[in-house]
Design a protein around this motif. Structure first.
Motif, PDB file in Angstrom:
ATOM      1  N   LEU A  33       0.822  -1.206   0.000  1.00 28.30           N
ATOM      2  CA  LEU A  33       0.000   0.000   0.000  1.00 28.30           C
ATOM      3  C   LEU A  33       0.858   1.258   0.000  1.00 28.30           C
ATOM      4  O   LEU A  33       0.523   2.267  -0.672  1.00 28.30           O
ATOM      5  N   SER A  34       1.973   1.212   0.752  1.00 21.91           N
ATOM      6  CA  SER A  34       2.856   2.380   0.789  1.00 21.91           C
ATOM      7  C   SER A  34       3.469   2.660  -0.576  1.00 21.91           C
ATOM      8  O   SER A  34       3.510   3.817  -1.047  1.00 21.91           O
ATOM      9  N   TRP A  37       0.782   4.000  -2.955  1.00 20.90           N
ATOM     10  CA  TRP A  37       0.433   5.397  -2.684  1.00 20.90           C
ATOM     11  C   TRP A  37       1.537   6.340  -3.151  1.00 20.90           C
ATOM     12  O   TRP A  37       1.271   7.401  -3.733  1.00 20.90           O
ATOM     13  N   LEU A  40       1.363   6.618  -6.942  1.00 14.79           N
ATOM     14  CA  LEU A  40       0.220   7.405  -7.438  1.00 14.79           C
ATOM     15  C   LEU A  40       0.390   8.884  -7.100  1.00 14.79           C
ATOM     16  O   LEU A  40       0.237   9.767  -7.964  1.00 14.79           O
ATOM     17  N   ALA A  41       0.714   9.154  -5.820  1.00 12.06           N
ATOM     18  CA  ALA A  41       0.831  10.553  -5.426  1.00 12.06           C
ATOM     19  C   ALA A  41       2.053  11.211  -6.082  1.00 12.06           C
ATOM     20  O   ALA A  41       1.995  12.371  -6.538  1.00 12.06           O
ATOM     21  N   THR A  64       1.298  15.236   1.878  1.00  8.48           N
ATOM     22  CA  THR A  64       0.381  14.401   1.087  1.00  8.48           C
ATOM     23  C   THR A  64       1.021  13.069   0.734  1.00  8.48           C
ATOM     24  O   THR A  64       0.343  12.030   0.687  1.00  8.48           O
ATOM     25  N   LEU A  65       2.331  13.066   0.480  1.00  6.56           N
ATOM     26  CA  LEU A  65       3.021  11.833   0.103  1.00  6.56           C
ATOM     27  C   LEU A  65       3.219  10.893   1.299  1.00  6.56           C
ATOM     28  O   LEU A  65       2.925   9.691   1.220  1.00  6.56           O
ATOM     29  N   PRO A  68      -0.047   9.594   4.650  1.00  9.69           N
ATOM     30  CA  PRO A  68      -0.803   8.348   4.466  1.00  9.69           C
ATOM     31  C   PRO A  68       0.053   7.107   4.677  1.00  9.69           C
ATOM     32  O   PRO A  68      -0.424   6.086   5.202  1.00  9.69           O
ATOM     33  N   VAL A  69       1.335   7.186   4.248  1.00 10.32           N
ATOM     34  CA  VAL A  69       2.223   6.030   4.458  1.00 10.32           C
ATOM     35  C   VAL A  69       2.407   5.758   5.955  1.00 10.32           C
ATOM     36  O   VAL A  69       2.375   4.610   6.423  1.00 10.32           O
ATOM     37  N   ILE A  72      -0.615   4.135   7.317  1.00 10.66           N
ATOM     38  CA  ILE A  72      -0.681   2.714   6.924  1.00 10.66           C
ATOM     39  C   ILE A  72       0.148   1.866   7.880  1.00 10.66           C
ATOM     40  O   ILE A  72      -0.278   0.803   8.356  1.00 10.66           O
TER      41      ILE A  72
END
Length: 335
Positions: A33-34, A37, A40-41, A64-65, A68-69, A72
């Motif tokens: 997932l990291s 993400w 994509l980002a 933003t990058l 989320p990581v 997670i």
């Protein structure tokens, strides 16, 4: 197979396992997932952004990058901790069940057969009971001997009722017709018969009971030996240090305290402690002990002047003399 089992310790079961710290599915999912993400980002900011690189925009881009990581991995860590706690709980429950089953099995086994320590204790108690029974049997024989003696003398009572005295013409009592008690008979009587078949010992005891001073000491010794046996103290178990005959003669002459300290040859600590405790707590035992010590003192003072060194040594080795050594040490006779 037996050698293999002896060369390694017995496993403790499911609750003995440890976490090896390997990569689990939770870490793989979080890593995937990291990466997804970040791709994509990062692609968005590289190809769609207009290229403005002012400070605030750059800071927002980093947040933003990577925020989320971070979220997670926080979720992944919490999930893994929850899984570890469930596994530990399962191992703990398994351990509790195993302990419970082992306790039940042990209790059932003990109900079927007694433990070896219990058998040893039971055997020791049986030995003590047998020794006590032996002593009581011997004492019962002594009592029956005295009763038989009393019954033999009883027919003389009617003569007293008519006013006649069992005396000689010159007023000498009939007891004076009995021969004096020999030193050998006194020594054998004070040692008491060895067994029920010791005819010589019982004969010496009967002769000693006819001599009033000796009978008093024999009966007092019988009383203290019976009381000591109630605490498991038997004279045959004691091994006193032998004292010289000249020390015994000084005792007969009236010396006391340190001058005759060698007579207190009993060194058995348990017997001394039990006897000292009984002397303090039991007034009946204390009175019997002091009465015995007084009679022993008087009897030995009469015995020593006519006794040889060998007879004094034999006297000191009797059960009555050992009781004197034990009680004398406790009472402070040799201090």
């Amino acid at each position: 197979m037996a050698d293999t089992n002896e060369s390694r310790p017995t496993p403790l079961g499911l609750y003995d396992r440890r976490d090896r710290g390997g990569v689990s599915g939770i870490e793989i999912t979080a890593a995937a997932l990291s990466v997804a993400w970040l791709l994509l980002a990062g692609g968005f900011f590289l190809f769609v952004s207009d290229g403005d690189t002012d400070g605030i925009r750059f800071l927002l881009t980093l947040m933003t990058l990577f925020l989320p990581v971070a979220m997670i991995w926080v979720a992944a860590t919490a999930t893994r901790a929850s899984r570890v706690m469930r596994e530990e709980s399962a191992r703990l429950q398994t351990a509790i069940d195993a302990i419970r089953h082992a306790y039940v099995a042990q209790a059932q086994g003990q109900a079927g057969k007694p433990d070896k320590p219990d058998q040893a204790i039971s055997k020791k108690l049986d030995d003590i009971a047998a020794a006590q029974k032996k002593t009581e049997t011997a004492l019962a024989m002594f009592t029956s001997t005295r009763v038989a003696q009393a019954n033999t003398v009883a027919p003389a009572a009617p003569m007293a009722a008519t006013g006649e005295q069992p005396a000689l013409a010159l007023g000498t009592p009939a007891d004076s017709l009995d021969p004096p008690l020999s030193n050998a008979d006194l020594i054998r009587a004070l040692n008491f018969p060895e067994t029920a078949q010791d005819n010589a010992g019982f004969a010496a005891l009967r002769r000693a009971l006819k001599d009033r001073p000796s009978a008093q000491l024999v009966q007092a010794a019988q009383d203290v030996l019976t009381l000591l046996s109630q605490d498991g103290i038997y004279m045959d178990d004691l091994r006193p240090d032998a004292a010289r005959t000249d020390v015994w003669r000084r005792f007969a002459a009236g010396d006391r305290g340190r001058a005759i300290a060698a007579l207190g040859g009993i060194r058995d600590r348990s017997s001394l402690a039990l006897t000292a405790g009984r002397m303090k707590q039991d007034p009946i035992f204390r009175d019997a002990a002091h009465h015995f010590l007084r009679l022993f003192d008087k009897t030995f003072a009469r015995f020593a002047p006519t006794a040889t060194d060998e007879e004094i040594a034999d006297f000191a080795n009797t059960r009555t003399a050992r009781a004197f050594m034990l009680l004398g040490r406790v009472a402070g006779t040799f201090d």
